[in-house]
Design an enzyme around this catalytic site. Structure first.
Site, PDB file in Angstrom:
ATOM      1  CG  HIS A 135      -1.897   0.977   1.418  1.00 56.45           C
ATOM      2  ND1 HIS A 135      -1.633   2.268   1.799  1.00 56.45           N
ATOM      3  CD2 HIS A 135      -3.235   0.912   1.240  1.00 56.45           C
ATOM      4  CE1 HIS A 135      -2.772   2.948   1.867  1.00 56.45           C
ATOM      5  NE2 HIS A 135      -3.759   2.151   1.523  1.00 56.45           N
ATOM      6  CG  ASP A 212       0.641  -2.260   6.171  1.00 59.23           C
ATOM      7  OD1 ASP A 212      -0.329  -2.390   6.934  1.00 59.23           O
ATOM      8  OD2 ASP A 212       0.605  -1.621   5.098  1.00 59.23           O
ATOM      9  CD  GLN A 215      -6.833  -4.482   3.983  1.00 54.18           C
ATOM     10  OE1 GLN A 215      -7.759  -5.254   4.201  1.00 54.18           O
ATOM     11  NE2 GLN A 215      -7.032  -3.195   3.761  1.00 54.18           N
ATOM     12  CE  LYS A 238      -7.316  -0.172   6.254  1.00 58.85           C
ATOM     13  NZ  LYS A 238      -8.084   0.220   5.079  1.00 58.85           N
ATOM     14  CB  CYS A 376      -3.802   3.313  -1.524  1.00 58.91           C
ATOM     15  SG  CYS A 376      -5.001   4.597  -1.267  1.00 58.91           S
TER      16      CYS A 376
HETATM   17  C1  LIG Z   1      -2.262  -2.758   3.587  1.00 56.41           C
HETATM   18  C2  LIG Z   1      -2.617  -1.374   4.068  1.00 56.41           C
HETATM   19  N1  LIG Z   1      -1.690  -0.629   4.657  1.00 56.41           N
HETATM   20  C3  LIG Z   1      -1.943   0.601   5.121  1.00 56.41           C
HETATM   21  C4  LIG Z   1      -3.193   1.154   5.003  1.00 56.41           C
HETATM   22  C5  LIG Z   1      -3.443   2.521   5.552  1.00 56.41           C
HETATM   23  O1  LIG Z   1      -4.344   2.455   6.604  1.00 56.41           O
HETATM   24  P1  LIG Z   1      -4.902   3.806   7.264  1.00 56.41           P
HETATM   25  O2  LIG Z   1      -5.419   4.634   6.116  1.00 56.41           O
HETATM   26  O3  LIG Z   1      -5.992   3.325   8.170  1.00 56.41           O
HETATM   27  O4  LIG Z   1      -3.790   4.447   7.980  1.00 56.41           O
HETATM   28  C6  LIG Z   1      -4.202   0.423   4.378  1.00 56.41           C
HETATM   29  C7  LIG Z   1      -5.536   1.007   4.166  1.00 56.41           C
HETATM   30  O5  LIG Z   1      -6.269   0.627   3.298  1.00 56.41           O
HETATM   31  C8  LIG Z   1      -3.913  -0.882   3.905  1.00 56.41           C
HETATM   32  O6  LIG Z   1      -4.841  -1.627   3.325  1.00 56.41           O
END
Ligand SMILES: Cc1ncc(COP(=O)(O)O)c(C=O)c1O
Length: 418
Positions: A135, A212, A215, A238, A376
């Site tokens: 992401h 990270d 998900q 999430k 993203c």
């Molecule tokens: C794999 C992953 N990393 C990071 C993020 C960023 O999360 P946040 O916008 O809640 O900080 C997301 C959000 O969709 C994601 O799917």
């Protein structure tokens, strides 16, 4: 229908997706005159009533700032905020509460590590390893850090099925790798990375590992001590919790040696114009008034999730995913993007007849909420030579009937564009 028999264990309530759906008020509404079918939990999950009530109660009853006043409301808010930290610790199986830092979300947690650990530790020529399926939140903070320090971003390629293979990972590790920052689960493709073996490889080379977990937390068991990751980041929203709250887990000895990320109230022990002494962990990293209601809501979300047998929840989600794979795979002119074995909870796809944005608009008019775009994760799109996909993603409340509704909505798309 729910393909997994709802068996109750002694400490958990029975898992029954049909019954559980009653806990989520947002599910019980019509959109465009049709009952809502929510298949966008990878973007944000819906919230159970217990989370909504917990947040409500903070503002209705315990509305005070924390760690500051002696009055009862402040004491109650402080106790509940710190109880939420303990719930996160249990959920992640972290060793200590000092290892749980509340942030705004995954994005802020990753930026914290980049700007605090990275800026103070990296030198020109050091390497940060990421994978091709990250992401943007797990790419851009490292690019910024590279600009600031002269470090280099190295990318492990993914296969056309969306996998990260051990041999590709090993090829990109080097003596200069100081940190591996990788997704536990990909948001665009649903790939579950083989993180235990990748973490072991990184550690053999002396590199730290940040996962990270945005998900992953709602779909796989996370045990930071068993994984032995150095940092773990996730977002409350999430995991059936509120927006604006997230967590950075870090091993205590690492967090201890890192400078603060932001300066302000609560992160200090004492301040004079000559010298400031920083607070202990984890407060050193929680400058200013935090999202108190958000943290307490996240605690309620964890209570909710832990009230079910995780094995049954994951088995249910996997059964719905298998059903969806078959049902979507049978639609002529539909191509699944990302077919890694063992993937979880998300299906990205393309249709010959329609652009993803048109797919999203038509299925929305049928009451079905999916996500369209680059998610993203533009490098993932670039890998496949596309600009966007349509993505259906699952939460614990989804059933095979939701997939049937998606399939009929996609048939509408074919009628209109085919
Ligand atoms: C794999 C992953 N990393 C990071 C993020 C960023 O999360 P946040 O916008 O809640 O900080 C997301 C959000 O969709 C994601 O799917």
């Amino acid at each position: 229908m729910n393909e997994v028999s709802p068996i109750a264990s002694s400490k958990h309530v029975a898992f029954d997706a049909e019954r559980l759906r009653r806990d989520f008020p947002a599910l019980h509404q019509d959109v465009h005159g049709k009952p809502l079918v929510y298949l966008d939990s990878a973007a944000t999950s819906l919230k159970p009533q217990s989370v909504i009530d917990a947040v409500d109660e903070v503002y209705a009853k315990d509305c005070a700032n924390i760690h500051r006043a002696v009055h009862l409301l402040s004491q109650r808010a402080t106790v509940r905020y710190e109880e939420a930290r303990e719930k996160v610790r249990t959920f992640l199986n972290a060793a200590r509460n000092t290892e749980v830092v509340f942030t705004r979300g995954t994005t802020e947690a990753i930026n914290l590590v980049a700007q605090s650990w990275g800026r103070s530790s990296l030198r020109e020529g050091d390497e940060i390893l990421v994978t091709e399926l990250e992401h943007h939140s797990n790419i851009v903070p490292w690019q910024m850090l590279c600009q600031q320090t002269g470090a280099k971003l190295v990318v492990v390629p993914m296969t056309d099925r969306g996998e990260i293979l051990r041999e590709h990972f090993e090829q990109k590790l080097s003596e200069r790798t100081r940190l591996v920052a990788m997704a536990h689960v990909s948001n665009a493709l649903g790939t579950l990375l083989p993180v235990p073996e990748l973490i072991a490889l990184a550690h053999e080379r002396g590199a730290l590992v940040l996962l990270d977990g945005a998900q992953a937390v709602s779909h796989v068991d996370v045990d930071v001590r068993a994984l032995d990751c150095d940092f773990y980041a996730f977002s409350g929203h999430k995991l059936y919790g509120p927006t604006g709250i997230g967590v950075l887990y870090g091993k205590e000895r690492l967090l201890d040696g890192m400078p603060p990320y932001q300066g302000g109230g609560d992160m200090i022990r004492s301040v004079t114009f000559e010298e400031t002494i920083y607070n202990e962990l984890p407060y050193k990293f929680e400058a200013g008034t935090p999202n108190i209601a958000g943290a307490i809501g996240l605690g309620a979300a964890i209570d909710y999730v832990l009230s079910f047998d995780a094995g049954l929840v994951h088995a249910h989600e996997n059964a719905v995913l298998r059903y969806a794979n078959e049902a979507l795979g049978a639609i002529a002119g539909l191509r699944l993007v990302g077919t890694a074995p063992g993937k979880v909870a998300a299906l990205s796809f393309l249709m010959d007849s329609a652009h993803p944005h048109d797919i999203g608009t038509i299925v929305d008019s049928e009451g079905v909420a999916i996500r369209t775009g680059h998610h993203c994760a533009q490098p993932v799109m670039e890998h496949f030579g596309i600009a966007a996909t349509a993505r259906a993603s699952l939460g614990m409340y989804n059933t095979t009937e939701d997939i049937d509704a998606l399939v009929s909505a996609l048939q509408k798309v074919q009628e209109l564009f085919g």
